[in-house]
Design an enzyme around this catalytic site. Structure first.
Site, PDB file in Angstrom:
ATOM      1  N   GLU A 115      -2.606  -1.758  -3.109  1.00  0.00           N
ATOM      2  CA  GLU A 115      -3.526  -1.082  -2.533  1.00  0.00           C
ATOM      3  C   GLU A 115      -3.186   0.578  -2.530  1.00  0.00           C
ATOM      4  OE1 GLU A 115      -5.133  -4.057   0.980  1.00  0.00           O
ATOM      5  OE2 GLU A 115      -4.140  -2.129   1.390  1.00  0.00           O
ATOM      6  N   HIS A 143       0.841  -1.172  -0.001  1.00  0.00           N
ATOM      7  CA  HIS A 143      -0.094  -0.089   0.002  1.00  0.00           C
ATOM      8  C   HIS A 143       0.828   1.212   0.017  1.00  0.00           C
ATOM      9  CE1 HIS A 143      -3.743   1.746   1.353  1.00  0.00           C
ATOM     10  NE2 HIS A 143      -3.115   2.778   1.034  1.00  0.00           N
ATOM     11  N   HIS A 175      -8.143  -5.822   7.486  1.00  0.00           N
ATOM     12  CA  HIS A 175      -7.736  -4.554   8.630  1.00  0.00           C
ATOM     13  C   HIS A 175      -7.930  -5.398  10.030  1.00  0.00           C
ATOM     14  CE1 HIS A 175      -6.607  -0.309   8.868  1.00  0.00           C
ATOM     15  NE2 HIS A 175      -7.165  -0.517  10.243  1.00  0.00           N
TER      16      HIS A 175
END
Length: 239
Positions: free
Chosen positions: A70, A43, A191
């Protein structure tokens, strides 16, 4: 069985804290694959505080499993990075500037036209698209209208409430997953999933395809070792 994609942002954070190349991000990614991970997630953020743009090119050159990038598609550098590397999957996350970590999903109704445009752009390049969403049925319905291939369920609320009442905590995720199944959307999740709450989540979500886990997995590896930790996470995903 859902696939495990290991997010290696925290490895990059550790490397960047001292400069140089220790730990070696590419070697860690290859080791994760060798130890059983079915994907690698990164990410990158504009300040490159963990994953650097060059890391994406370096990883793309060697990764044999699925590569998932991401990030915030409202950043042109991110869009260009994804199109240049053509990962297996891009996950669109609505991060704000300077955000420490992702903390909300897209409003797929409000941003439907924009997301439809971005989904079309990435899909035209042969990249599978996933949209980061909260476990709200209306957001799942909105995501389907964008043409996305998958959604990624934002699982922090589940993780926070797992020990107090896991049966209640999972309910909105099950409802969201059932709607996604109905609309023929693939389901990812991520998450704050960890060794404690992952098994129940995976058992409860119908047709779960992939979980992306970074912070908890890397933290566990400090105590348990990377190979052992990956095997333990894979065990939790077995139905």
């Amino acid at each position: 069985m859902a696939h495990l994609s290991v997010n290696i942002n925290k490895i990059a954070t550790l490397r960047n804290s001292r400069g140089g190349n220790n730990p070696d991000l590419v070697k860690v990614a290859l080791d994760c694959e060798r130890f059983g991970a079915e994907g690698i997630t990164v990410h990158p953020r504009p300040d490159q505080r963990h994953i650097r743009y060059q890391d994406v090119y370096d990883l793309k050159a060697v990764i044999a499993t699925e590569f998932n990038i991401e990030g915030n598609c409202r950043e042109q550098k991110f869009v260009d990075l994804v199109l240049a590397n053509k990962p297996a999957q891009v996950t669109l996350v609505p991060d704000a500037d300077g955000q420490i970590t992702s903390n909300h999903g897209w409003d797929t109704i409000k941003h439907k036209d924009y997301l439809k445009e971005m989904v079309g752009l990435f899909k035209s390049a042969g990249i599978r698209v996933s949209i980061f969403v909260d476990p709200v049925v209306e957001m799942i319905e909105g995501a389907a209208l964008t043409g996305t291939d998958r959604i990624e369920l934002y699982t922090e609320a589940y993780a926070q409430n797992y020990f107090s009442n896991r049966e209640k905590a999972i309910l909105p995720y099950v409802a969201a997953a059932l709607k996604a199944n109905e609309l023929e959307l693939g389901i990812n999740a991520g998450h704050d999933l960890d060794l404690h709450n992952l098994k129940y989540f995976a058992e409860s979500i119908p047709e779960l395809l992939e979980v992306s886990i970074g912070h908890a997995l890397i933290s566990d590896a400090l105590y348990l070792g990377l190979e052992n930790t990956i095997q333990m996470y894979l065990q939790r995903l077995k139905n």
